[in-house]
Design a protein around this motif. Structure first.
Motif, PDB file in Angstrom:
ATOM      1  N   ARG A 176       0.754  -1.172   0.014  1.00 49.60           N
ATOM      2  CA  ARG A 176      -0.177  -0.035   0.181  1.00 49.60           C
ATOM      3  C   ARG A 176       0.975   1.293  -0.062  1.00 49.60           C
ATOM      4  O   ARG A 176       1.216   1.781   1.065  1.00 49.60           O
ATOM      5  CB  ARG A 176      -0.930   0.139   1.409  1.00 49.60           C
ATOM      6  CG  ARG A 176      -2.018   1.174   1.122  1.00 49.60           C
ATOM      7  CD  ARG A 176      -2.957   1.091   2.270  1.00 49.60           C
ATOM      8  NE  ARG A 176      -3.786   0.175   2.376  1.00 49.60           N
ATOM      9  CZ  ARG A 176      -5.012  -0.050   1.598  1.00 49.60           C
ATOM     10  NH1 ARG A 176      -5.226   1.221   1.078  1.00 49.60           N
ATOM     11  NH2 ARG A 176      -5.670  -0.974   1.432  1.00 49.60           N
ATOM     12  N   GLU A 177       1.146   1.654  -1.213  1.00 48.79           N
ATOM     13  CA  GLU A 177       1.969   3.025  -1.383  1.00 48.79           C
ATOM     14  C   GLU A 177       1.393   3.658  -2.506  1.00 48.79           C
ATOM     15  O   GLU A 177       0.682   3.151  -3.225  1.00 48.79           O
ATOM     16  CB  GLU A 177       3.305   2.886  -1.820  1.00 48.79           C
ATOM     17  CG  GLU A 177       3.763   1.618  -2.810  1.00 48.79           C
ATOM     18  CD  GLU A 177       4.993   1.312  -3.019  1.00 48.79           C
ATOM     19  OE1 GLU A 177       5.830   1.498  -2.200  1.00 48.79           O
ATOM     20  OE2 GLU A 177       5.407   0.651  -4.074  1.00 48.79           O
ATOM     21  N   SER A 178       1.670   5.140  -2.579  1.00 56.55           N
ATOM     22  CA  SER A 178       0.815   5.823  -3.623  1.00 56.55           C
ATOM     23  C   SER A 178       1.673   6.659  -4.554  1.00 56.55           C
ATOM     24  O   SER A 178       1.016   7.422  -5.096  1.00 56.55           O
ATOM     25  CB  SER A 178      -0.456   6.566  -2.869  1.00 56.55           C
ATOM     26  OG  SER A 178       0.488   7.384  -2.064  1.00 56.55           O
TER      27      SER A 178
ATOM     28  N   SER B  16      -2.713   3.315  -8.079  1.00 54.76           N
ATOM     29  CA  SER B  16      -2.704   3.361  -6.787  1.00 54.76           C
ATOM     30  C   SER B  16      -2.693   4.921  -5.927  1.00 54.76           C
ATOM     31  O   SER B  16      -3.122   5.349  -4.995  1.00 54.76           O
ATOM     32  CB  SER B  16      -1.627   2.581  -6.100  1.00 54.76           C
ATOM     33  OG  SER B  16      -1.705   1.161  -6.366  1.00 54.76           O
TER      34      SER B  16
ATOM     35  N   ASN C 145      -6.495   5.957  -6.213  1.00 57.34           N
ATOM     36  CA  ASN C 145      -7.638   5.189  -5.602  1.00 57.34           C
ATOM     37  C   ASN C 145      -7.114   4.734  -4.066  1.00 57.34           C
ATOM     38  O   ASN C 145      -7.913   4.057  -3.605  1.00 57.34           O
ATOM     39  CB  ASN C 145      -8.336   4.147  -6.439  1.00 57.34           C
ATOM     40  CG  ASN C 145      -7.259   3.127  -6.846  1.00 57.34           C
ATOM     41  OD1 ASN C 145      -6.136   2.864  -6.012  1.00 57.34           O
ATOM     42  ND2 ASN C 145      -7.477   2.215  -7.665  1.00 57.34           N
ATOM     43  N   ASP C 146      -5.912   4.898  -3.900  1.00 59.15           N
ATOM     44  CA  ASP C 146      -5.320   4.658  -2.621  1.00 59.15           C
ATOM     45  C   ASP C 146      -5.307   3.101  -2.073  1.00 59.15           C
ATOM     46  O   ASP C 146      -5.674   2.675  -1.198  1.00 59.15           O
ATOM     47  CB  ASP C 146      -5.821   5.324  -1.574  1.00 59.15           C
ATOM     48  CG  ASP C 146      -5.362   5.168  -0.168  1.00 59.15           C
ATOM     49  OD1 ASP C 146      -3.809   5.305  -0.166  1.00 59.15           O
ATOM     50  OD2 ASP C 146      -5.717   5.488   0.787  1.00 59.15           O
ATOM     51  N   ARG C 147      -5.274   2.181  -3.313  1.00 60.10           N
ATOM     52  CA  ARG C 147      -5.446   0.753  -2.971  1.00 60.10           C
ATOM     53  C   ARG C 147      -3.934   0.146  -3.135  1.00 60.10           C
ATOM     54  O   ARG C 147      -3.100   0.722  -3.668  1.00 60.10           O
ATOM     55  CB  ARG C 147      -6.313   0.226  -4.065  1.00 60.10           C
ATOM     56  CG  ARG C 147      -7.769   0.723  -4.377  1.00 60.10           C
ATOM     57  CD  ARG C 147      -8.636   0.025  -3.105  1.00 60.10           C
ATOM     58  NE  ARG C 147      -8.698  -1.483  -3.110  1.00 60.10           N
ATOM     59  CZ  ARG C 147      -9.559  -1.986  -4.187  1.00 60.10           C
ATOM     60  NH1 ARG C 147     -10.438  -1.295  -4.714  1.00 60.10           N
ATOM     61  NH2 ARG C 147      -9.548  -3.216  -4.337  1.00 60.10           N
TER      62      ARG C 147
ATOM     63  N   PRO D 233       1.439  11.663  -4.972  1.00 58.37           N
ATOM     64  CA  PRO D 233       0.053  11.824  -5.432  1.00 58.37           C
ATOM     65  C   PRO D 233      -0.464  13.059  -5.209  1.00 58.37           C
ATOM     66  O   PRO D 233      -1.167  13.617  -6.020  1.00 58.37           O
ATOM     67  CB  PRO D 233      -0.626  10.614  -4.535  1.00 58.37           C
ATOM     68  CG  PRO D 233       0.058  10.329  -3.348  1.00 58.37           C
ATOM     69  CD  PRO D 233       1.682  10.594  -3.817  1.00 58.37           C
ATOM     70  N   ASP D 234      -0.184  13.929  -4.033  1.00 63.16           N
ATOM     71  CA  ASP D 234      -0.833  15.126  -3.758  1.00 63.16           C
ATOM     72  C   ASP D 234      -0.148  16.019  -5.129  1.00 63.16           C
ATOM     73  O   ASP D 234      -0.857  16.985  -5.489  1.00 63.16           O
ATOM     74  CB  ASP D 234      -0.434  15.656  -2.431  1.00 63.16           C
ATOM     75  CG  ASP D 234       0.977  15.465  -2.225  1.00 63.16           C
ATOM     76  OD1 ASP D 234       1.668  15.035  -2.828  1.00 63.16           O
ATOM     77  OD2 ASP D 234       1.327  16.494  -1.123  1.00 63.16           O
TER      78      ASP D 234
END
Length: 231
Positions: A44-46, A83, A86-88, A107-108
């Motif tokens: 779980r990394e984005s 990811s 959708n933060d999956r 991501p931001d």
């Protein structure tokens, strides 16, 4: 890198020069050796990875523990966007095939970039759509065509995306093992060996250690039942 000609269909190639320059300013540049995993399946990394140079393989783990090759990505491609949005957990791993340079984008910052450049958001949607279409085409191939035609279709597509013209054909500049080619074609390795042997006998391809040279691309495309622009 404003004077670089990015490969057709990659995210950077889709963007206009000012937007491309803005994206390249994001993130931290990293250079890594061959065999480096830049995105780990299941984690779980984005962050996103924007490839600048090098070739990478996208793989996923099958239930029996084997790795299935899903796609190849090159300089100009963006990976990890799912990811990031959708933060999956990661659905696949991305591994370098040779020395590679890429940028890690948080991501931001990427979401802010998309807000400031709506055209880039549209191109991102188009890129994701093209990748889904490619995956759907492979699924259709699995059920609609015999292995030999599947191999012809995949090899013809690799000529378009990773081919290098030489005097007597097109060399595919991707070193694929037969198990990797089998996973793309959805066939057993023994069936891939038979198909390649038949294509060699017919004078369509030559194969060397993990390298394919296409000797007659028009005839290979006809065998794969590919129309102009379909691959």
């Amino acid at each position: 890198m404003s004077d670089v000609t990015w490969p057709y269909g990659t995210f950077l190639q889709r963007l206009g020069p000012p937007v491309r320059a803005a994206l390249l300013e994001l993130g931290v540049r990293r250079r890594v050796p061959p065999g480096q995993i830049v995105i780990h399946e299941g984690v779980r990394e984005s962050h996103l990875v924007l490839l600048e140079e090098g070739l990478t393989k996208v793989t996923a783990t099958l239930p029996d523990g084997r790795a299935a090759l899903l796609a190849l990505r090159v300089g100009g491609d963006l990976v990890g966007e799912m990811s990031a949005l959708n933060d999956r957990p990661r659905s696949a791993s991305v591994t370098t095939c040779g020395p590679a340079t890429y940028r890690v984008i948080q991501p931001d910052r990427f979401k802010m970039f998309l807000k400031e450049h709506p055209d880039a958001a549209l191109e991102l949607a188009a890129m994701v759509s093209d990748r889904l279409r490619w995956s759907n085409r492979r699924r259709i191939d699995f059920t609609s065509y015999p292995v030999k035609i599947r191999v012809a279709r995949v090899v013809a597509e690799l000529c378009r995306t990773h081919g290098r013209q030489v005097r007597d054909g097109v060399v595919i500049d991707v070193r694929l093992t037969q198990p990797e080619l089998a996973s793309i074609c959805g066939a057993a390795e023994t069936s891939i060996q038979k198909a390649l042997r038949e294509l060699r006998t017919e004078g369509l391809v030559d194969t060397d250690y993990r390298r394919i040279t296409v000797r007659d691309l028009p005839r290979l495309r006809r065998m794969g039942e590919l129309e102009a622009g379909e691959d």
